[in-house]
Scaffold this active site. Structure first.
Site, PDB file in Angstrom:
ATOM      1  N   ASP A  12       5.515 -23.244  70.134  1.00 37.55           N
ATOM      2  CA  ASP A  12       6.325 -24.280  70.767  1.00 37.55           C
ATOM      3  C   ASP A  12       7.517 -24.508  69.842  1.00 37.55           C
ATOM      4  O   ASP A  12       7.452 -24.224  68.635  1.00 37.55           O
ATOM      5  CB  ASP A  12       5.508 -25.558  70.919  1.00 37.55           C
ATOM      6  CG  ASP A  12       6.354 -26.733  71.360  1.00 37.55           C
ATOM      7  OD1 ASP A  12       6.996 -26.643  72.412  1.00 37.55           O
ATOM      8  OD2 ASP A  12       6.383 -27.730  70.613  1.00 37.55           O
ATOM      9  N   ASP A  14      10.165 -27.545  69.991  1.00 41.08           N
ATOM     10  CA  ASP A  14      10.514 -28.914  69.621  1.00 41.08           C
ATOM     11  C   ASP A  14       9.315 -29.660  69.061  1.00 41.08           C
ATOM     12  O   ASP A  14       8.279 -29.793  69.713  1.00 41.08           O
ATOM     13  CB  ASP A  14      11.061 -29.647  70.844  1.00 41.08           C
ATOM     14  CG  ASP A  14      12.261 -28.926  71.432  1.00 41.08           C
ATOM     15  OD1 ASP A  14      13.257 -28.781  70.714  1.00 41.08           O
ATOM     16  OD2 ASP A  14      12.186 -28.488  72.594  1.00 41.08           O
ATOM     17  N   ASP A 171       2.541 -29.120  69.093  1.00 42.82           N
ATOM     18  CA  ASP A 171       2.537 -30.459  68.506  1.00 42.82           C
ATOM     19  C   ASP A 171       2.203 -31.546  69.510  1.00 42.82           C
ATOM     20  O   ASP A 171       2.031 -32.706  69.131  1.00 42.82           O
ATOM     21  CB  ASP A 171       3.915 -30.776  67.908  1.00 42.82           C
ATOM     22  CG  ASP A 171       4.954 -31.033  68.987  1.00 42.82           C
ATOM     23  OD1 ASP A 171       5.494 -32.155  69.042  1.00 42.82           O
ATOM     24  OD2 ASP A 171       5.217 -30.125  69.796  1.00 42.82           O
TER      25      ASP A 171
END
Length: 227
Positions: A12, A14, A171
């Site tokens: 991922d 961001d 995240d």
């Protein structure tokens, strides 16, 4: 160079590779202010971490009764975000080390993100991560964004990898859910510490409750090669 266990790693972007959430918050805040909502807070932004900018704006348009079309809000927010991203985006230091370690070992890697292709390109180019991360998939290119598995499955397809041979770094809870739905193992590094007990993270193969403060490149590599 030797690829340990024939693995592929999908990142991922961001919040995982880079700390871009402050830029997304500021871009969204400016857009909402322009449309008569001057009190958008960081706490409100945190509730949207992990979903695409378009999905975020759909929710905010409904919540605040905004009259502008989502397409207009998205264009404004993306324009502001790109300006902020090009000016300054910080790579998490241990994540950069991890990318470099995997590249040295010949591990295939991809980025699968809810951001637009333009935003992904701006960040990877501006941070130099594009030298190692050449396979990129945006949620704009698939039918469904996270928590659906589409973006991760497309990344695996482009890498020529079976989903079971892929490990995702995430995240946010929608991303962890998407990795699980794709049949991929997940290293979860919660951006919002209060979400560490969320059921979506319970499916992760490795959960680092302390977020980036707990993540180390060598520790993650050791987990990949022994776990």
């Amino acid at each position: 160079m030797s690829n340990p266990g024939g693995l592929s790693v999908i990142f991922d972007l961001d919040g995982t590779l880079v700390d871009s959430e402050p830029n997304y918050y500021e871009a969204t805040r400016q857009t909402l202010t322009e449309h008569g909502v001057p009190d958008f807070t960081w706490e409100q932004h945190e509730r949207c971490v992990g979903i695409s900018t378009q999905e975020t704006l759909v929710l905010l348009k409904e919540r605040h009764g905004l009259k502008a079309p989502v397409e207009e809000l998205l264009a404004e927010t993306n324009r502001r975000y790109l300006a902020l991203a090009r000016a300054a985006t910080r790579v998490h230091p241990e994540m950069r080390k991890f990318v470099e370690l995997l590249a040295a070992e010949g591990v295939p890697m991809a980025v699968a993100s809810g951001s637009s292709p333009e935003a992904i390109e701006a960040i990877l180019t501006g941070t130099g991560l594009d030298a190692s991360l050449r396979t990129v998939v945006s949620a704009d290119e698939v039918a469904r964004g996270k928590p659906a598995p589409d973006v991760f499955l497309e990344a695996a397809r482009r890498l020529g990898a079976a989903p079971a041979d892929c490990v995702v770094l995430e995240d946010a809870t929608p991303g962890a859910a998407a990795a699980h739905a794709a049949g991929m193992r997940c290293i979860a590094i919660p951006y919002v510490a209060a979400q560490a007990d969320a059921p979506e993270f319970a499916t992760a193969g490795l959960l680092l409750r302390g977020g980036q403060a707990e993540f180390s490149a060598q520790g993650a590599y050791d987990w990949l090669t022994t776990g």
